[in-house]
Enzyme design. Structure first.
Site, PDB file in Angstrom:
ATOM      1  N   HIS A  20     -40.832  34.576  48.712  1.00 34.84           N
ATOM      2  CA  HIS A  20     -41.791  34.968  49.690  1.00 34.84           C
ATOM      3  C   HIS A  20     -41.714  36.422  49.552  1.00 34.84           C
ATOM      4  CE1 HIS A  20     -40.726  31.327  52.067  1.00 34.84           C
ATOM      5  NE2 HIS A  20     -41.787  31.514  52.371  1.00 34.84           N
ATOM      6  N   ASP A  37     -38.812  37.952  51.615  1.00 39.97           N
ATOM      7  CA  ASP A  37     -37.631  37.683  51.225  1.00 39.97           C
ATOM      8  C   ASP A  37     -37.048  38.757  50.444  1.00 39.97           C
ATOM      9  OD1 ASP A  37     -38.402  35.083  52.031  1.00 39.97           O
ATOM     10  OD2 ASP A  37     -38.452  34.505  49.907  1.00 39.97           O
ATOM     11  N   GLU A  41     -43.252  18.536  49.585  1.00 40.48           N
ATOM     12  CA  GLU A  41     -41.749  18.709  49.822  1.00 40.48           C
ATOM     13  C   GLU A  41     -41.292  17.175  50.557  1.00 40.48           C
ATOM     14  OE1 GLU A  41     -40.788  22.414  51.675  1.00 40.48           O
ATOM     15  OE2 GLU A  41     -39.308  21.419  53.001  1.00 40.48           O
ATOM     16  N   ASP A  81     -41.357  20.502  46.031  1.00 38.81           N
ATOM     17  CA  ASP A  81     -40.227  21.369  46.572  1.00 38.81           C
ATOM     18  C   ASP A  81     -39.137  20.460  47.093  1.00 38.81           C
ATOM     19  OD1 ASP A  81     -41.149  24.080  46.650  1.00 38.81           O
ATOM     20  OD2 ASP A  81     -41.042  24.111  49.076  1.00 38.81           O
TER      21      ASP A  81
HETATM   22  C1  XUL Z   1     -41.319  25.521  55.106  1.00 38.03           C
HETATM   23  C2  XUL Z   1     -41.532  25.601  53.794  1.00 38.03           C
HETATM   24  C3  XUL Z   1     -41.646  26.954  53.077  1.00 38.03           C
HETATM   25  C4  XUL Z   1     -42.540  26.851  51.955  1.00 38.03           C
HETATM   26  C5  XUL Z   1     -42.703  28.337  51.581  1.00 38.03           C
HETATM   27  O1  XUL Z   1     -40.939  24.229  55.695  1.00 38.03           O
HETATM   28  O2  XUL Z   1     -41.255  24.414  53.286  1.00 38.03           O
HETATM   29  O3  XUL Z   1     -40.504  27.242  52.853  1.00 38.03           O
HETATM   30  O4  XUL Z   1     -41.971  26.059  50.807  1.00 38.03           O
HETATM   31  O5  XUL Z   1     -43.547  29.026  52.441  1.00 38.03           O
HETATM   32 CO    CO Z   2     -41.223  24.206  51.217  1.00 42.44          CO
END
Ligand code: XUL
Ligand code: CO
Length: 451
Positions: free
Chosen positions: A105, A108, A272, A300
């Site tokens: 990000h 970060d 994710e 993710d």
């Molecule tokens: C939050 C999440 C984030 C995104 C990127 O739950 O998964 O870290 O991957 O903003």
């Molecule tokens: Co994420």
């Protein structure tokens, strides 16, 4: 660039040792990057990325406790000195772990100033250093993103905030983030709508907020085109955290939103594991939904815990889940043309030592590498392909073929079905032997991973 200091002392380059020779310690059991399986090198199937935020910034806080992390750059007290030292530590980490990609990000990397202009100046200094390291290391950026959820100005959302000043600020922040994406050559750009949702419907114009979000995404894509930043744009669904309802609830909801607002040509999904579970789905379900819509972008990698109801971002270690995820990837031919596996994961609060960051990535990389090996073995034997072909074979001829081709209608189907006795209909169905299927999957896991 600091080449003298070693931040990760006592840790050498992590090697593939194989599961027979590895009982514990630092080494890969299943991830052998150059090994070709299923027609591709493992590293090209998996395209692992390290997440800057969890790996180098995360202090291991939980809602009841302060950070416990011990990091080798903790001696730096000036925020810019710390930010620059972290870049040295990060690139040494990537090299030792043997990954080719990072994700970050904007926030970060560098501390915020009082104005966006000052913040951008801090950020650019750190990005300069990253770009220098990229030249010597060959490290690539899987994706970058923008943090529009931590600062109190985003308390009621970013692009969906009821306040126009906040929308304007977000646009300006994102503009710079896209410019940085271009500088570092990001292959994708991710939008996770951190606070894009609502706390309560009583005070919310839901449609207006979603229209603002769609407008924001279109403006982002337009600007990326204008500056020649050709990253694949990705939306990352997550259901109910931190707000009570997040607009990008899950893959299906996000796909509907993308189609409604004409974003499905330019945007795909970043999915994710823990987010899938919070939405009441499996990771496999989310990946399947996206890939069947042609919208699988990237992944993710993390896992949740059935006993904990929030997004705990554990390193993945559940082989059954990684096998299911990699089955979808193998079926898809790749994660996505530019996709990879980003470890959006952190050590438990009790694993606070620096080397735990290596152990965490090793278990995650090995778990997905193991899942890949099993998925490829099942594919090469045609086990699930054959099972599904048989299961749906009644659509290949007769009335099934008429349904598929569009020849059948309700009148012809009534004629076909109306006098069929119950016994014939029951005879048209077959036990799917699901327990045997699951036992065979267990066999593939155990057999493939013990070879
Ligand atoms: C939050 C999440 C984030 C995104 C990127 O739950 O998964 O870290 O991957 O903003
Ligand atoms: Co994420």
């Amino acid at each position: 660039m600091d080449t003298k200091t070693s931040y990760w002392k006592g840790i050498d380059k992590i090697q593939y040792v194989g599961h027979q020779d590895k009982k514990s310690g630092l080494g890969f059991q299943y991830y052998n990057p150059e090994e070709v399986i299923g027609g591709k090198k493992m590293k090209d199937w998996l395209r692992f990325a390290v997440a800057y935020w969890h790996t180098f910034d995360q202090r291991l806080v939980d809602p009841f406790g302060d950070g416990t992390a011990q990091r080798p750059y903790d001696k730096y007290t000036d925020p810019m000195d710390l930010a620059l030292a972290k870049v040295d530590a990060a690139f040494e980490f990537y090299d030792k772990l043997g990954v080719d990609y990072l994700c970050f990000h904007d926030r970060d990397l560098a501390p915020e100033g009082d104005t966006l202009r000052e913040t951008n100046k801090n950020l650019d200094k750190v990005v300069d250093k990253i770009v220098e390291y990229q030249k010597t290391s060959g490290m690539k950026v899987l994706w970058n993103t923008s943090n529009m959820f931590t600062n109190p100005r985003f308390v009621e959302g970013a692009a969906t905030s009821p306040y126009a000043d906040i929308f304007a600020y977000c646009a300006a922040q994102l503009k710079h983030s896209l410019e940085i994406g271009k500088r570092v050559g990001s292959e994708n750009y991710v939008f996770w709508g951190g606070r894009e949702g609502y706390e309560s419907l009583w005070n919310t114009n839901m449609k207006e907020e979603q229209e603002h979000a769609a407008k924001f995404f279109h403006m982002a894509k337009d600007y990326a085109n204008e500056i020649g930043f050709d990253a694949q744009m990705l939306l990352e669904p997550k259901p109910k955290e931190p707000t009570t309802h997040q607009y990008d609830f899950d893959a299906a909801t996000t796909i509907a939103f993308m189609k409604e607002y004409g974003l499905d040509k330019d945007f795909k999904l970043n999915l994710e594991g823990n987010h899938a579970n919070l939405a009441g789905h499996t990771y496999q379900h989310e990946i399947r939904t996206a890939r069947e819509a042609g919208l699988l972008g990237s992944l993710d990698a993390n896992q949740g815990d059935k006993l904990i109801g929030w997004d705990i971002d554990e390193y993945p270690s559940n082989l059954y889940e990684t096998t299911a995820a990699m089955y979808e990837v193998v079926e898809n031919g790749s994660i996505g043309p530019r996709g990879g596996l980003n470890f959006d994961a952190k050590p438990r609060r009790s694993s606070f030592a620096p080397e735990d960051l290596f152990y965490g990535h090793i278990v995650g990389m090995d778990s997905f590498a193991a899942g890949l090996r099993v998925a490829v073995a099942m594919k090469e034997d045609g086990f699930l392909d054959k099972l599904k072909k048989d299961r749906y074979s009644s659509y290949e001829s007769g009335i099934g073929a008429d349904i598929e081709s569009g020849k059948a209608d309700f009148k012809s189907l009534e004629k076909y079905a109306i006098d069929k006795p119950q016994s014939e209909l029951i005879a048209a169905t077959h036990s799917d032997h699901l327990e045997e299927v699951k036992d065979t999957i267990n066999h593939y896991i155990i057999d493939t991973l013990s070879k």
